[in-house]
Design an enzyme around this catalytic site. Structure first.
Site, PDB file in Angstrom:
ATOM      1  CB  SER A  11      -0.938  -0.056   1.216  1.00 29.49           C
ATOM      2  OG  SER A  11      -1.906   0.955   1.144  1.00 29.49           O
ATOM      3  CG  HIS A  38      -4.323  -1.078  -0.407  1.00 28.77           C
ATOM      4  ND1 HIS A  38      -4.014  -0.937   0.916  1.00 28.77           N
ATOM      5  CD2 HIS A  38      -4.830  -2.328  -0.539  1.00 28.77           C
ATOM      6  CE1 HIS A  38      -4.324  -2.043   1.574  1.00 28.77           C
ATOM      7  NE2 HIS A  38      -4.798  -2.913   0.704  1.00 28.77           N
ATOM      8  CG  ASP A 131      -5.445  -5.488   3.355  1.00 21.27           C
ATOM      9  OD1 ASP A 131      -5.977  -6.539   3.768  1.00 21.27           O
ATOM     10  OD2 ASP A 131      -5.479  -5.138   2.151  1.00 21.27           O
TER      11      ASP A 131
END
Length: 187
Positions: A11, A38, A131
């Site tokens: 991310s 992401h 995540d």
């Protein structure tokens, strides 16, 4: 058993590490590589074009029901969860976000691990939420290869630290050592 697929999750702050990894992989590595990053859902990104300029592999965004092939780098499309089916075809899903994310790295890691077991090699890079931590733990429990980016090197260490805090089986490596490990493991 030697892994047959590499899946990379990241991310915030992961993009440069991804480029460095792809740029330095040995040309003899011939396993599929899947990248779950992401991204904002409503932006027209040149993500795949930038990756293509930094690797000798063919880069493509995943299409629903597409079968995995060697020699490709696949990217998860924005706003879809990425799953793997028993016949080694990708599946795209629009169910609820997980960890405020879609694609969710946790969802992809868990799905890939359920199908590939010890044949899955997963790398979790920089990011500013949790995540990927639970999915990486499942891959480790299934005897897959798990690597987190060195928390001191990661631009945003929350993601690799979360994985480290819930499972101590992961290798914690800086980008150079991730590259060396992949080149040694897959050549």
């Amino acid at each position: 058993m030697k892994p047959e697929l590499i899946v990379i999750g990241g991310s915030a702050g992961a993009f440069d590490a991804i480029l460095s990894i792809l740029n330095h992989l040995d040309k003899s590595i011939n396993v599929p590589i899947v990248i779950v990053l992401h991204r904002l859902k409503n932006t027209n990104s040149s993500f795949e074009d930038i990756l293509q300029r930094n690797t000798h592999y063919s880069v493509k965004e995943i299409e629903d029901k597409e079968k995995i092939e060697k020699g490709f780098i696949y990217t998860a499309p924005a706003d879809y969860h990425l799953l793997l089916e028993e016949d080694l075809c990708f599946s795209l899903d629009v169910s609820e976000t997980v960890n405020f994310s879609r694609p969710s790295i946790d969802v992809t890691f868990e799905s890939f691990s359920n199908i590939l077991k010890e044949k899955c090699c997963a790398i979790l890079l920089s990011g500013s939420n949790h995540d990927g931590a639970n999915g990486l733990k499942i891959i480790a429990q299934n005897n897959g290869t798990t690597i987190i980016q060195d928390c001191d090197e990661a631009e945003f260490a929350i993601m690799p630290k979360a994985a480290k805090n819930i499972c101590n089986q992961h290798q914690e490596l800086n980008t150079t050592n991730i590259i060396n490990t992949l080149n040694n493991e897959f050549c």
